[in-house]
Enzyme design. Structure first.
Site, PDB file in Angstrom:
ATOM      1  N   CYS A 349       0.754  -1.228   0.101  1.00 31.70           N
ATOM      2  CA  CYS A 349       0.043  -0.015   0.030  1.00 31.70           C
ATOM      3  C   CYS A 349       0.988   1.374  -0.038  1.00 31.70           C
ATOM      4  CB  CYS A 349      -0.934  -0.179   1.149  1.00 31.70           C
ATOM      5  SG  CYS A 349      -2.419   1.223   1.340  1.00 31.70           S
ATOM      6  N   HIS A 476      -3.565  -5.159   0.075  1.00 30.21           N
ATOM      7  CA  HIS A 476      -2.993  -5.825   1.394  1.00 30.21           C
ATOM      8  C   HIS A 476      -2.895  -7.257   1.187  1.00 30.21           C
ATOM      9  CE1 HIS A 476      -2.801  -2.067   3.927  1.00 30.21           C
ATOM     10  NE2 HIS A 476      -3.507  -1.582   3.007  1.00 30.21           N
ATOM     11  N   GLU A 478      -1.682  -9.516   3.051  1.00 24.79           N
ATOM     12  CA  GLU A 478      -1.583 -10.275   4.301  1.00 24.79           C
ATOM     13  C   GLU A 478      -2.855 -10.703   4.808  1.00 24.79           C
ATOM     14  OE1 GLU A 478      -1.799  -5.565   5.285  1.00 24.79           O
ATOM     15  OE2 GLU A 478      -0.960  -6.941   3.779  1.00 24.79           O
TER      16      GLU A 478
END
Length: 568
Positions: A349, A476, A478
């Site tokens: 990001c 993102h 993750e």
């Protein structure tokens, strides 16, 4: 939500910004939750106010009981019927987490609602697991049961009777402690589960199985005839493997909120998943980005030296997301160090935007290059505000949730790591993006935008072909990493940081070279790996609401509802 107060803001597929507990449920259960799986006081009060304004209550006085408590129960029953595991039909069991502590004034309406709920659905349809701390006084070394006794007494006084006690402690509890808790809390010894500290969190499900917690749950919910024996061999192997790892991989986490590790919880978990997959023990060096800046060299020279020492000693560099201009210059310096010294780099990001800004300044000689987030009047706006965004309304106005990214370069590192798929679906949370008008100039200078959205105007993934691993992603990744299925770009970072990337990228036909089992040492096999990210989005079918009362049937696996008594 402030990361220092709430920790990480977890983003769901549908764009819901929720508590990090929902992320734990998604990771452990490998499911996809929605914003409705997170219940807050604000959501409940808003729904009741909307009903009152529509005249649903026919002018009656709106009260906490029954209107607020009924709304909570209705919400739970509605959400419990929506499948979250990709299968058809409602879940067998809905897990409801009531956050907070017994006695909190904020949680009173929820406790009352669940008390009514347990009475209404009756035994066999409701099981209360009470989590409590059993501390050990260092002076005497004896576990103290009084806190648990008092919290259970408080629960019973509020109309809830615990069926199972989950006791947290530093060390395993003796049987006499369990017998004492059983006597004072009116819970069978077999239903008192001890969750003591373990070497890694993946041992917890194994600990629950060893103490037959699943058997107690199945008995209390009248489900003995339904399930099979838990298949935890793979999970057990991973938990044991983690304890056996010796060789380390050191990652420098350059961020703004390094004072609270929960601010980057999913990032840490994704790094852990990838490092275990690469058979390396993860070491994270927290580098406050502001300490890397030149001003820190004058104001806090020791902190400045320590930050640079950690950065230069790392095998890889990760710059996570964030907001605001504090510490941005330090992140730019970290990206520059990684680029110039061929250190594996992953920017997420804001970390991707930082890499673009640094490249523009250092390589393209655009000294004024900046993001309009930090300098609205910059003459070289390489990162701009998204057209559909709002600068006045802060809440929920970002580009949120799952969006599709198409690979424009088929043989780039990212595409290979994802398994040579043509697109991936990842979650976003941002207001600013790379200026599409400047993309041709960047690519002419050597920075390649290998992933874009369906319009081709939004830049999603950058790579520097001349670098061993220099990757930035606008999304993102993750949030979708799992213990057995690490995120592809995180896997690339760890693999590059420990010298395994080339071997992994050489696999053909979409296969990813992965380490063999621990019994076979540190060799590699070419077992095909399938990533959920590369699949197409399947629209979930809305099912009719069925009551939990009077024999409402359940199928499929599980669902989770997180009750968070805050107004956000």
């Amino acid at each position: 939500m402030s990361p220092f107060e709430h920790g990480e803001v977890f983003v769901l597929d549908d764009g819901g910004e929720v508590d990090l507990d929902l992320g734990n449920y998604e990771r452990f259960l490998d499911i996809k939750l929605t914003r409705d799986n997170n219940i807050t006081t604000g959501k409940i009060y808003q729904s009741v106010i909307d009903k009152e304004r529509r005249g649903d209550y026919l002018g009656k006085t709106v009260q906490v009981v029954p209107h607020i408590t009924d709304a909570i129960q209705e919400w739970i029953e509605r959400v419990a019927m929506v499948p979250v595991d990709g299968k058809e039909g409602p879940a067998d069991v809905c897990v409801i987490e009531l956050g907070g502590t017994i006695g909190d004034i904020e949680s009173m309406p929820f406790i009352e609602a669940l008390g009514q709920f347990s009475y209404r659905v009756g035994p066999g349809n409701f099981c209360l697991v009470h989590v409590s701390l059993v501390p050990v006084l260092k002076a005497v070394g004896e576990p103290k049961t009084k806190p648990t006794q008092h919290s259970v007494r408080g629960l019973r006084g509020l109309g809830l009777t615990p069926n199972i006690l989950a006791c947290r402690s530093d060390k395993p509890l003796d049987i006499n402690i369990k017998e004492k808790l059983s006597l004072f809390c009116h819970v069978p010894v077999a239903n008192i589960i001890n969750l003591h500290d373990v070497t890694n969190i993946w041992h917890i499900p194994l600990l629950l199985k060893e103490q037959k917690a699943h058997e107690a749950l199945l008995k209390l919910l009248n489900l003995q005839g339904c399930p099979k024996e838990p298949m935890l061999e793979e999970w057990m192997g991973r938990a044991k493997l983690y304890d056996m790892l010796q060789e380390t991989v050191r990652i420098a986490m350059v961020g703004k909120y390094t004072g609270l590790s929960d601010s980057y919880l999913s990032v840490l978990k994704a790094l852990l998943h990838a490092s275990v997959d690469c058979r390396r023990k993860l070491v994270v060096d927290w580098v406050p980005s502001s300490d890397l800046e030149e001003t820190a060299a004058k104001e806090a020279p020791e902190a400045h030296k320590a930050a640079w020492r950690l950065l230069k000693g790392a095998d890889g560099v990760l710059v996570p997301g964030g907001f605001g201009d504090r510490g941005v210059q330090g992140k730019i310096l970290a990206a520059k160090y990684a680029r110039e010294n061929k250190i594996p780099y992953l920017g997420i990001c804001l970390g991707m935007q930082i890499a673009v800004i640094e490249f523009a300044r250092s390589v393209m000689n655009l000294r004024e290059a900046n993001s309009m987030e930090f300098d609205p009047d910059t003459t070289a706006p390489v990162v701009i505000f998204m057209p559909e965004g709002s600068k006045t309304q802060m809440g929920g106005t970002m580009r949120l949730g799952s969006r599709r990214t198409f690979f424009t370069v088929a043989d780039c590192k990212s595409a290979k790591l994802y398994g040579k798929v043509s697109f991936v679906d990842e979650r976003h949370r941002h207001r600013y993006e790379v200026n599409p008008n400047m993309v041709p100039e960047f690519e002419k200078a050597g920075l390649v935008f290998v992933g874009k959205d369906e319009t081709g105007k939004r830049m999603e993934i950058i790579e520097l072909p001349s670098h061993p691993y220099y990757v930035g992603v606008q999304f993102h990744p993750e949030f979708k990493s799992r213990p057995g299925k690490p995120s592809a770009v995180f896997l690339g970072l760890i693999a590059a940081s420990c010298g395994q990337l080339d071997a992994r990228l050489q696999a053909s036909d979409g296969q990813i070279i992965q380490p063999a089992s621990p019994a076979h040492g540190n060799g590699y096999s070419t077992t095909p790996r399938t990533y959920r990210n590369g699949g197409s989005l399947k629209k979930q079918k809305q099912l009719p609401i069925k009551s939990l009362v009077n024999g409402g049937s359940f199928r499929s696996n599980g669902n989770c509802v997180h009750v968070q008594h805050s107004s956000t």
